[in-house]
Design an enzyme around this catalytic site. Structure first.
Site, PDB file in Angstrom:
ATOM      1  N   CYS A 181     -86.428 -80.410  33.021  1.00 50.55           N
ATOM      2  CA  CYS A 181     -87.881 -80.602  32.982  1.00 50.55           C
ATOM      3  C   CYS A 181     -88.234 -81.691  31.966  1.00 50.55           C
ATOM      4  O   CYS A 181     -87.767 -81.650  30.826  1.00 50.55           O
ATOM      5  CB  CYS A 181     -88.540 -79.280  32.584  1.00 50.55           C
ATOM      6  SG  CYS A 181     -90.322 -79.401  32.426  1.00 50.55           S
TER       7      CYS A 181
ATOM      8  N   CYS B 144     -93.594 -78.896  25.758  1.00 56.09           N
ATOM      9  CA  CYS B 144     -93.839 -77.542  26.255  1.00 56.09           C
ATOM     10  C   CYS B 144     -93.025 -76.503  25.467  1.00 56.09           C
ATOM     11  O   CYS B 144     -91.848 -76.720  25.182  1.00 56.09           O
ATOM     12  CB  CYS B 144     -93.470 -77.473  27.736  1.00 56.09           C
ATOM     13  SG  CYS B 144     -93.736 -75.860  28.472  1.00 56.09           S
TER      14      CYS B 144
ATOM     15  N   CYS C 227     -89.720 -73.155  27.537  1.00 55.34           N
ATOM     16  CA  CYS C 227     -88.264 -72.997  27.611  1.00 55.34           C
ATOM     17  C   CYS C 227     -87.640 -73.339  26.258  1.00 55.34           C
ATOM     18  O   CYS C 227     -88.095 -74.249  25.577  1.00 55.34           O
ATOM     19  CB  CYS C 227     -87.677 -73.913  28.685  1.00 55.34           C
ATOM     20  SG  CYS C 227     -88.122 -73.433  30.364  1.00 55.34           S
TER      21      CYS C 227
ATOM     22  N   CYS D  75     -93.565 -76.856  37.190  1.00 53.88           N
ATOM     23  CA  CYS D  75     -92.863 -76.019  36.209  1.00 53.88           C
ATOM     24  C   CYS D  75     -91.573 -75.617  36.901  1.00 53.88           C
ATOM     25  O   CYS D  75     -91.579 -74.720  37.752  1.00 53.88           O
ATOM     26  CB  CYS D  75     -93.707 -74.794  35.852  1.00 53.88           C
ATOM     27  SG  CYS D  75     -92.774 -73.598  34.851  1.00 53.88           S
TER      28      CYS D  75
ATOM     29  N   GLN E  86     -91.324 -57.178  36.967  1.00 54.82           N
ATOM     30  CA  GLN E  86     -90.269 -58.073  36.476  1.00 54.82           C
ATOM     31  C   GLN E  86     -90.400 -59.451  37.115  1.00 54.82           C
ATOM     32  O   GLN E  86     -90.635 -59.543  38.318  1.00 54.82           O
ATOM     33  CB  GLN E  86     -88.900 -57.479  36.799  1.00 54.82           C
ATOM     34  CG  GLN E  86     -88.538 -56.302  35.924  1.00 54.82           C
ATOM     35  CD  GLN E  86     -88.164 -56.719  34.514  1.00 54.82           C
ATOM     36  OE1 GLN E  86     -87.860 -57.879  34.251  1.00 54.82           O
ATOM     37  NE2 GLN E  86     -88.205 -55.770  33.591  1.00 54.82           N
TER      38      GLN E  86
ATOM     39  N   TYR F  68     -93.328 -45.461  30.345  1.00 57.83           N
ATOM     40  CA  TYR F  68     -93.776 -46.850  30.534  1.00 57.83           C
ATOM     41  C   TYR F  68     -93.422 -47.255  31.965  1.00 57.83           C
ATOM     42  O   TYR F  68     -92.656 -48.186  32.208  1.00 57.83           O
ATOM     43  CB  TYR F  68     -93.116 -47.799  29.527  1.00 57.83           C
ATOM     44  CG  TYR F  68     -93.188 -47.351  28.087  1.00 57.83           C
ATOM     45  CD1 TYR F  68     -94.297 -47.654  27.308  1.00 57.83           C
ATOM     46  CD2 TYR F  68     -92.148 -46.631  27.498  1.00 57.83           C
ATOM     47  CE1 TYR F  68     -94.366 -47.247  25.983  1.00 57.83           C
ATOM     48  CE2 TYR F  68     -92.210 -46.217  26.178  1.00 57.83           C
ATOM     49  CZ  TYR F  68     -93.318 -46.528  25.422  1.00 57.83           C
ATOM     50  OH  TYR F  68     -93.378 -46.122  24.110  1.00 57.83           O
TER      51      TYR F  68
ATOM     52  N   GLU G 125     -97.676 -43.927  32.243  1.00 56.94           N
ATOM     53  CA  GLU G 125     -98.019 -45.354  32.165  1.00 56.94           C
ATOM     54  C   GLU G 125     -99.441 -45.487  31.611  1.00 56.94           C
ATOM     55  O   GLU G 125    -100.338 -44.737  31.990  1.00 56.94           O
ATOM     56  CB  GLU G 125     -97.901 -45.988  33.568  1.00 56.94           C
ATOM     57  CG  GLU G 125     -98.602 -47.310  33.769  1.00 56.94           C
ATOM     58  CD  GLU G 125     -98.130 -48.430  32.847  1.00 56.94           C
ATOM     59  OE1 GLU G 125     -96.923 -48.527  32.571  1.00 56.94           O
ATOM     60  OE2 GLU G 125     -99.004 -49.207  32.392  1.00 56.94           O
TER      61      GLU G 125
ATOM     62  N   ASP H  64     -88.814 -47.742  29.128  1.00 56.19           N
ATOM     63  CA  ASP H  64     -88.929 -49.188  29.404  1.00 56.19           C
ATOM     64  C   ASP H  64     -90.179 -49.730  28.702  1.00 56.19           C
ATOM     65  O   ASP H  64     -91.154 -50.110  29.348  1.00 56.19           O
ATOM     66  CB  ASP H  64     -89.001 -49.406  30.928  1.00 56.19           C
ATOM     67  CG  ASP H  64     -89.006 -50.882  31.307  1.00 56.19           C
ATOM     68  OD1 ASP H  64     -88.779 -51.740  30.429  1.00 56.19           O
ATOM     69  OD2 ASP H  64     -89.238 -51.181  32.494  1.00 56.19           O
TER      70      ASP H  64
ATOM     71  N   CYS I 178     -86.626 -55.669  26.773  1.00 58.38           N
ATOM     72  CA  CYS I 178     -86.759 -57.121  26.914  1.00 58.38           C
ATOM     73  C   CYS I 178     -86.689 -57.807  25.556  1.00 58.38           C
ATOM     74  O   CYS I 178     -86.744 -59.027  25.486  1.00 58.38           O
ATOM     75  CB  CYS I 178     -88.050 -57.483  27.649  1.00 58.38           C
ATOM     76  SG  CYS I 178     -89.527 -56.934  26.798  1.00 58.38           S
TER      77      CYS I 178
HETATM   78  C1  LIG Z   1     -91.902 -53.484  30.347  1.00 56.58           C
HETATM   79  S1  LIG Z   1     -93.193 -52.802  31.313  1.00 56.58           S
HETATM   80  C2  LIG Z   1     -92.260 -51.706  32.334  1.00 56.58           C
HETATM   81  C3  LIG Z   1     -92.891 -51.313  33.632  1.00 56.58           C
HETATM   82  C4  LIG Z   1     -91.970 -50.643  34.675  1.00 56.58           C
HETATM   83  N1  LIG Z   1     -91.029 -49.719  34.079  1.00 56.58           N
HETATM   84  C5  LIG Z   1     -91.262 -51.663  35.518  1.00 56.58           C
HETATM   85  O1  LIG Z   1     -90.043 -51.823  35.394  1.00 56.58           O
HETATM   86  O2  LIG Z   1     -91.910 -52.352  36.327  1.00 56.58           O
HETATM   87  C6  LIG Z   1     -93.972 -51.787  30.139  1.00 56.58           C
HETATM   88  C7  LIG Z   1     -95.113 -50.966  30.671  1.00 56.58           C
HETATM   89  O3  LIG Z   1     -95.589 -50.127  29.614  1.00 56.58           O
HETATM   90  C8  LIG Z   1     -96.995 -50.037  29.664  1.00 56.58           C
HETATM   91  N2  LIG Z   1     -97.386 -49.645  28.299  1.00 56.58           N
HETATM   92  C9  LIG Z   1     -97.393 -50.396  27.186  1.00 56.58           C
HETATM   93  N3  LIG Z   1     -97.667 -49.652  26.104  1.00 56.58           N
HETATM   94  C10 LIG Z   1     -97.834 -48.381  26.547  1.00 56.58           C
HETATM   95  C11 LIG Z   1     -98.099 -47.134  25.901  1.00 56.58           C
HETATM   96  N4  LIG Z   1     -98.250 -47.082  24.592  1.00 56.58           N
HETATM   97  N5  LIG Z   1     -98.177 -46.038  26.659  1.00 56.58           N
HETATM   98  C12 LIG Z   1     -98.033 -46.086  28.012  1.00 56.58           C
HETATM   99  N6  LIG Z   1     -97.745 -47.233  28.671  1.00 56.58           N
HETATM  100  C13 LIG Z   1     -97.656 -48.358  27.947  1.00 56.58           C
HETATM  101  C14 LIG Z   1     -97.455 -51.379  30.151  1.00 56.58           C
HETATM  102  O4  LIG Z   1     -98.722 -51.289  30.775  1.00 56.58           O
HETATM  103  C15 LIG Z   1     -96.336 -51.760  31.129  1.00 56.58           C
HETATM  104  O5  LIG Z   1     -96.658 -51.345  32.434  1.00 56.58           O
END
Ligand SMILES: C[S@@+](CC[C@H](N)C(=O)[O-])C[C@H]1O[C@@H](n2cnc3c(N)ncnc32)[C@H](O)[C@@H]1O
Length: 450
Positions: A95, A103, A106, A183, A278, A307, A331, A377, A404
């Site tokens: 790029c 930018c 990256c 991009c 993702q 999550y 969630e 997650d 992540c």
């Molecule tokens: C990394 S994403 C994972 C989503 C899902 N597991 C997936 O793989 O698609 C983190 C998720 O946690 C939610 N989140 C963040 N903080 C939170 C909290 N304190 N309690 C509940 N959910 C939360 C966000 O809205 C988001 O959807």
């Protein structure tokens, strides 16, 4: 590994804060580049001070221009602007704006894909060593991609808008927008939405999400607070505007559909309003299979998906535990819970809670349950000490932690160990090629089993 350094000033010294001494920003220094560090840079030393150098590789000798150089700062930041001795894995970035001062999207376009994965593995290992006291050989696995290696994988990109209405990405640690015509890490369909070719008025961000069903991508526009957005015509996209009171449809759909195959089974998910999903097309399958392998959920078991977003792991767990088992998903985003409800319709063993994980984990309805397996997650900041302690108190036989951010994973690994759970396996995936980001799936089990 730092050698002698020479400084050459290319800009007049700025006075910095009164009494704080001169600021070195703009100064060029010659440095030996040391190991990679978390955040997309390498560590060098100049006159005893640590300098984090971007656009460099370990073992190189470079001329680095200081980008943050306050006299009183413990460390400085710099960009490698000339390479005096290059690593053999150095390549020309694909790029034209993946360069110093341009930018900030990256971090590693100047390295081969294999080198990028090696650097990320070192970062994951270093964070686990430093923050959790563990010594692990980490391998970062390449993600299969339909595009050229490391390019055209990003199915979701959030662009910023400059004062002239042009879309682009921000510079590194900067509010300045670098306007883009393309991009190269975003998919053809994201770029094909047309947002990079158009001008927007009174708009802060333009998010593009391209689902895997092949329908036109969804463009979600966030106006400048208190202003009315002026939108260009985007005939090849669905368009919605996000305001404080919700998402407003302009044209097409306000959601995208994602299709995922895991262990030969097909699944479909609705993801509304550019909600979390993702970004790498291979991620749902890779992570789904890694989570199932880490937990080995069995028919009749009780699973917890914390999550849970749009319900990716919830669906996989539900199929694994079967109609005789149960899955509780928690969630925080109401809209994501509504999406999950729609996608998981018909799976009676699933219960969806909308709310904070931290609150759910102290709810008696949950603490009184038998929990066999847990998926954690969390967002980039990690689950945190309290949530980790509450998860450990549930006594599950296995926990799969999808991370992540390796620093957050390492901190939560240390907390899990304090509460009797040990790291029993780790996989890492290069789901964000050209950037410093890396996704891990860690398996934890009670110490007695470990
Ligand atoms: C990394 S994403 C994972 C989503 C899902 N597991 C997936 O793989 O698609 C983190 C998720 O946690 C939610 N989140 C963040 N903080 C939170 C909290 N304190 N309690 C509940 N959910 C939360 C966000 O809205 C988001 O959807």
């Amino acid at each position: 590994m730092s050698g002698p350094t020479r400084a050459r000033r290319t800009r007049p010294r700025s006075p910095g804060r009164p009494g704080a001494g001169p600021d070195a920003r703009g100064t060029e220094i010659e440095v030996e580049v040391g190991p990679v560090a978390h955040g997309g840079h390498c560590v060098a030393r100049h006159e005893g001070r640590v300098v984090f150098v971007r656009h460099a590789l370990p073992g190189e000798r470079v001329v680095a221009r200081i980008t943050e150089g306050a006299a009183e700062a413990k460390f400085w930041r710099a960009d490698a602007v000339r390479v005096l001795r290059a690593d053999p894995a150095r390549v020309e970035p694909a790029c034209p704006v993946a360069r110093p001062g341009m930018c900030g999207g990256c971090d590693f376009q100047h390295a081969t894909g294999a080198k990028q994965r090696e650097l990320k593995a070192q970062v994951v290992a270093e964070q686990l060593h430093r923050l959790a006291g563990l010594d692990l050989d980490v391998v970062v696995e390449e993600a299969p991609s339909a595009g050229p290696e490391g390019l055209r994988w990003r199915t979701r990109t959030q662009f910023a808008v400059d004062a002239e209405g042009r879309t682009g990405l921000r510079g590194h640690r900067s509010h300045d927008v670098v306007p883009l015509e393309d991009c190269p890490i975003s998919t053809e369909r994201v770029v094909g939405s047309g947002v990079l070719a158009q001008r927007f008025g009174n708009v802060e961000t333009v998010e593009v999400a391209a689902g895997s069903d092949g329908a036109p991508p969804l463009v979600v526009v966030t106006p400048t607070p208190g202003r009315h957005a002026h939108l260009p015509r985007l005939p090849d996209a669905s368009v919605a505007v996000r305001t404080a009171d919700g998402l407003h449809r302009v044209s097409g759909r306000t959601w995208v559909e994602e299709r995922v195959t895991v262990r030969g089974e097909d699944h479909a998910f609705r993801v509304g309003g550019a909600g979390f999903w993702q970004v790498h097309p291979a991620a749902p399958t890779l992570l789904g299979e890694a989570v199932l392998a880490a937990l080995d959920p069995r028919p009749g078991e009780s699973a917890l998906d914390l999550y849970s977003g749009a319900g990716l792991f919830t669906a996989l767990l539900a199929d694994a535990v079967g109609a005789g088992g149960s899955v509780l998903a928690v969630e925080g985003e109401e809209r994501a819970v509504r999406d999950a409800r729609r996608s998981l319709h018909g799976r009676e063993q699933v219960e969806l809670w909308a709310g904070a994980v931290e609150e759910a984990l102290v709810d008696e309805e949950l603490t009184a349950r038998r929990v066999d397996v847990v998926v954690l997650d969390p967002p980039r900041s990690g689950a945190g000490r309290e949530a980790v302690a509450a998860v450990a108190a549930l006594g599950a036989r296995a926990v799969a932690y999808v991370a992540c951010d390796p620093a957050a994973l390492a901190r939560d690994t240390a907390s899990l160990a304090e509460h009797g759970y040990v790291l029993a396996g780790l996989r890492a995936f290069d789901l964000f090629p050209q950037t410093h980001h890396v996704e891990c799936v860690a398996r934890f089990v009670p110490r007695a089993q470990g």
